[in-house]
Design a protein around this motif. Structure first.
Motif, PDB file in Angstrom:
ATOM      1  N   THR A   1       0.830  -1.202   0.000  1.00 17.87           N
ATOM      2  CA  THR A   1       0.000   0.000   0.000  1.00 17.87           C
ATOM      3  C   THR A   1       0.863   1.249   0.000  1.00 17.87           C
ATOM      4  OG1 THR A   1      -1.704  -1.189   1.236  1.00 17.87           O
ATOM      5  CG2 THR A   1      -1.848   1.215   1.203  1.00 17.87           C
ATOM      6  N   MET A   2       0.679   2.083  -1.011  1.00 22.58           N
ATOM      7  CA  MET A   2       1.376   3.363  -1.100  1.00 22.58           C
ATOM      8  C   MET A   2       0.417   4.544  -0.898  1.00 22.58           C
ATOM      9  SD  MET A   2       4.604   2.747  -1.755  1.00 22.58           S
ATOM     10  CE  MET A   2       5.659   1.439  -2.411  1.00 22.58           C
TER      11      MET A   2
ATOM     12  N   SER B   1      12.282   0.565  -3.953  1.00 22.27           N
ATOM     13  CA  SER B   1      12.959  -0.194  -2.908  1.00 22.27           C
ATOM     14  C   SER B   1      11.956  -1.022  -2.103  1.00 22.27           C
ATOM     15  CB  SER B   1      13.720   0.756  -1.981  1.00 22.27           C
ATOM     16  OG  SER B   1      14.292   0.049  -0.901  1.00 22.27           O
ATOM     17  N   VAL B   2      10.812  -0.414  -1.782  1.00 24.04           N
ATOM     18  CA  VAL B   2       9.778  -1.139  -1.042  1.00 24.04           C
ATOM     19  C   VAL B   2       9.239  -2.301  -1.866  1.00 24.04           C
ATOM     20  CG1 VAL B   2       7.460  -0.959  -0.056  1.00 24.04           C
ATOM     21  CG2 VAL B   2       9.139   0.851   0.365  1.00 24.04           C
ATOM     22  N   MET B   3       8.958  -2.047  -3.134  1.00 18.66           N
ATOM     23  CA  MET B   3       8.439  -3.107  -4.002  1.00 18.66           C
ATOM     24  C   MET B   3       9.458  -4.225  -4.188  1.00 18.66           C
ATOM     25  SD  MET B   3       5.315  -2.279  -4.821  1.00 18.66           S
ATOM     26  CE  MET B   3       4.946  -3.237  -6.289  1.00 18.66           C
ATOM     27  N   SER B   4      10.725  -3.858  -4.348  1.00 21.69           N
ATOM     28  CA  SER B   4      11.781  -4.846  -4.524  1.00 21.69           C
ATOM     29  C   SER B   4      11.935  -5.712  -3.283  1.00 21.69           C
ATOM     30  CB  SER B   4      13.098  -4.145  -4.848  1.00 21.69           C
ATOM     31  OG  SER B   4      14.144  -5.090  -4.970  1.00 21.69           O
ATOM     32  N   SER B   5      11.841  -5.082  -2.117  1.00 26.07           N
ATOM     33  CA  SER B   5      11.941  -5.835  -0.867  1.00 26.07           C
ATOM     34  C   SER B   5      10.795  -6.838  -0.749  1.00 26.07           C
ATOM     35  CB  SER B   5      11.937  -4.877   0.316  1.00 26.07           C
ATOM     36  OG  SER B   5      11.954  -5.580   1.541  1.00 26.07           O
ATOM     37  N   ALA B   6       9.590  -6.405  -1.123  1.00 24.64           N
ATOM     38  CA  ALA B   6       8.437  -7.303  -1.059  1.00 24.64           C
ATOM     39  C   ALA B   6       8.589  -8.457  -2.044  1.00 24.64           C
ATOM     40  CB  ALA B   6       7.157  -6.525  -1.349  1.00 24.64           C
TER      41      ALA B   6
ATOM     42  N   GLU C   1       0.962  -3.313  -6.150  1.00 25.53           N
ATOM     43  CA  GLU C   1       0.781  -2.059  -5.422  1.00 25.53           C
ATOM     44  C   GLU C   1      -0.703  -1.764  -5.294  1.00 25.53           C
ATOM     45  OE1 GLU C   1       1.811   2.695  -5.871  1.00 25.53           O
ATOM     46  OE2 GLU C   1       3.066   1.216  -6.893  1.00 25.53           O
ATOM     47  N   GLY C   2      -1.163  -1.519  -4.078  1.00 29.40           N
ATOM     48  CA  GLY C   2      -2.574  -1.225  -3.849  1.00 29.40           C
ATOM     49  C   GLY C   2      -3.006  -1.618  -2.461  1.00 29.40           C
TER      50      GLY C   2
ATOM     51  N   SER D   1      -6.220 -14.434   9.769  1.00 32.14           N
ATOM     52  CA  SER D   1      -7.218 -13.826  10.643  1.00 32.14           C
ATOM     53  C   SER D   1      -6.782 -12.480  11.174  1.00 32.14           C
ATOM     54  CB  SER D   1      -7.523 -14.766  11.823  1.00 32.14           C
ATOM     55  OG  SER D   1      -6.338 -15.043  12.538  1.00 32.14           O
ATOM     56  N   ARG D   2      -5.495 -12.266  11.285  1.00 33.08           N
ATOM     57  CA  ARG D   2      -4.965 -10.972  11.670  1.00 33.08           C
ATOM     58  C   ARG D   2      -3.640 -10.785  10.979  1.00 33.08           C
ATOM     59  NH1 ARG D   2      -6.394  -9.035  17.630  1.00 33.08           N
ATOM     60  NH2 ARG D   2      -5.228  -7.301  16.790  1.00 33.08           N
ATOM     61  N   GLY D   3      -3.162  -9.560  10.940  1.00 37.03           N
ATOM     62  CA  GLY D   3      -1.889  -9.311  10.280  1.00 37.03           C
ATOM     63  C   GLY D   3      -1.434  -7.897  10.538  1.00 37.03           C
ATOM     64  N   ARG D   4      -0.549  -7.408   9.690  1.00 29.25           N
ATOM     65  CA  ARG D   4      -0.117  -6.038   9.820  1.00 29.25           C
ATOM     66  C   ARG D   4      -0.386  -5.323   8.506  1.00 29.25           C
ATOM     67  NH1 ARG D   4       5.854  -7.972   9.718  1.00 29.25           N
ATOM     68  NH2 ARG D   4       6.494  -7.517   7.607  1.00 29.25           N
ATOM     69  N   GLY D   5      -0.395  -4.031   8.535  1.00 28.23           N
ATOM     70  CA  GLY D   5      -0.672  -3.274   7.320  1.00 28.23           C
ATOM     71  C   GLY D   5      -2.113  -3.450   6.905  1.00 28.23           C
ATOM     72  N   GLY D   6      -2.329  -3.679   5.591  1.00 32.12           N
ATOM     73  CA  GLY D   6      -3.673  -3.742   5.055  1.00 32.12           C
ATOM     74  C   GLY D   6      -4.479  -4.914   5.551  1.00 32.12           C
ATOM     75  N   ILE D   7      -3.832  -5.956   6.099  1.00 34.08           N
ATOM     76  CA  ILE D   7      -4.571  -7.135   6.505  1.00 34.08           C
ATOM     77  C   ILE D   7      -4.859  -7.122   8.008  1.00 34.08           C
ATOM     78  CG2 ILE D   7      -4.510  -9.666   6.511  1.00 34.08           C
ATOM     79  CD1 ILE D   7      -3.026  -9.667   4.019  1.00 34.08           C
ATOM     80  N   ARG D   8      -4.379  -6.133   8.734  1.00 36.09           N
ATOM     81  CA  ARG D   8      -4.635  -6.077  10.173  1.00 36.09           C
ATOM     82  C   ARG D   8      -6.141  -6.042  10.425  1.00 36.09           C
ATOM     83  NH1 ARG D   8      -1.852  -4.966  14.559  1.00 36.09           N
ATOM     84  NH2 ARG D   8      -0.040  -4.307  13.376  1.00 36.09           N
ATOM     85  N   GLY D   9      -6.576  -6.840  11.374  1.00 41.13           N
ATOM     86  CA  GLY D   9      -7.976  -6.847  11.743  1.00 41.13           C
ATOM     87  C   GLY D   9      -8.894  -7.388  10.672  1.00 41.13           C
ATOM     88  N   LEU D  10      -8.387  -8.308   9.850  1.00 39.29           N
ATOM     89  CA  LEU D  10      -9.162  -8.783   8.719  1.00 39.29           C
ATOM     90  C   LEU D  10     -10.483  -9.395   9.156  1.00 39.29           C
ATOM     91  CD1 LEU D  10      -9.256  -9.137   5.706  1.00 39.29           C
ATOM     92  CD2 LEU D  10      -8.021 -11.281   5.954  1.00 39.29           C
TER      93      LEU D  10
END
Length: 299
Positions: free
Chosen positions: A199-200, A216-221, A247-248, A268-277
């Motif tokens: 997510t940008m 750099s972020v995309m390459s790391s992912a 990206e999105g 069921s949970r995560g960080r970033g966009g998936i937190r609290g799914l």
């Protein structure tokens, strides 16, 4: 047969729940599981005319029970005719609680949902948003779209699962989701597509993006998902695995991926966009908008 070979299915007679039952029947026939079909009803309460502080629930009624028993008879006939062993149960109580209590030791609990908006609301009530939090086994939410609603075909006439998409974000729950996706791929003979959303949003005017930060972020992912693919290829050489970094926002990325998937697995949970799914708005959006069944592993 042990309970972990049994699939719990919430049935309320609606097209949504019957379509979910068909998905469960297809899985059961593929894997040798049995189905346990449950329908729950709870009649409205009434308020006393004097000093009662709360509504008094009417927990049972012979006419309502007969109606539910009849719909379960029809549902049971539909699955046993295609060779899937099944048992049935009629009970009273709030649907989420009923299914959660009976989910211990099951392979899955399977419920239906509308594919074009709000969750199905019938005798079983609205359970899609709440059950994954409380279930004691993985939950599968099966959407119903217009193309699925013609009512023709037998109880295993749904599309077989050939492509399983799993959303990852590097967190421990998403790692569990990957393991779940691989297990389902082995059960179905399917391939696994690992999707990572980056997510940008909100960074479009940030000065560091001009210095190559975004790439750099995309390459790391990409490096992270490549390592995951290599590990899966070594550990599960029988499962074809692909990876994609997009990206999105996580919801948009996963919903888009569901267009070409037969099953979507999310942590069921995560960080970033998936937190609290499961607990938050991301959960509501994914379960409402997915074009394919969504599997949420047990928390």
């Amino acid at each position: 047969m042990t309970e972990h070979q049994s699939i719990l299915v919430g049935v309320d007679g609606s097209a949504e729940s019957l379509h979910a039952m068909e998905w469960a029947a297809a899985y059961a026939r593929e894997t040798g599981c049995t189905l346990h079909l449950v329908s729950s009803f709870m009649l409205p309460g009434f308020t006393g005319s004097y000093s009662f502080a709360h509504d008094i629930p009417m927990v049972d009624d012979p006419y309502a029970r007969r109606y539910v028993e009849d719909l379960l008879v029809r549902a049971h006939k539909r699955v046993v005719e295609v060779g899937v062993p099944a048992t049935t149960e009629v009970t009273t109580g709030e649907a989420t609680s009923v299914l959660a209590e009976r989910s211990a030791g099951r392979r899955f609990v399977v419920i239906g949902a509308r594919g074009a908006g709000g969750f199905v609301e019938r005798l079983l009530g609205t359970v899609s948003a709440n059950l994954p939090v409380r279930a004691q086994c993985p939950t599968v939410v099966v959407p119903l779209h217009a193309k699925d609603a013609d009512g023709d075909g037998d109880a295993t006439d749904t599309r077989r699962t050939r492509r399983i998409v799993v959303g990852v974000d590097g967190s421990r729950p998403s790692e569990a989701a990957v393991e779940t996706a691989v297990a389902q791929a082995q059960a179905w003979g399917a391939e696994v597509a690992v999707v990572r959303a980056v997510t940008m949003v909100g960074w479009s005017h940030s000065p560091w993006l001009d210095t190559g930060f975004r790439e750099s972020v995309m390459s790391s992912a990409r490096d992270e998902t490549d390592r995951l693919r290599a590990r899966l290829a070594t550990t599960y050489p029988d499962v074809v695995t692909t990876t994609d970094v997009v990206e999105g926002h996580a919801v948009d990325v996963l919903v888009a991926a569901s267009q070409e998937a037969d099953l979507l697995v999310v942590g069921s949970r995560g960080r970033g966009g998936i937190r609290g799914l499961v607990l938050g708005s991301t959960s509501q959006a994914v379960l409402r908008r997915s074009r394919c069944p969504v599997l949420v592993p047990r928390r």
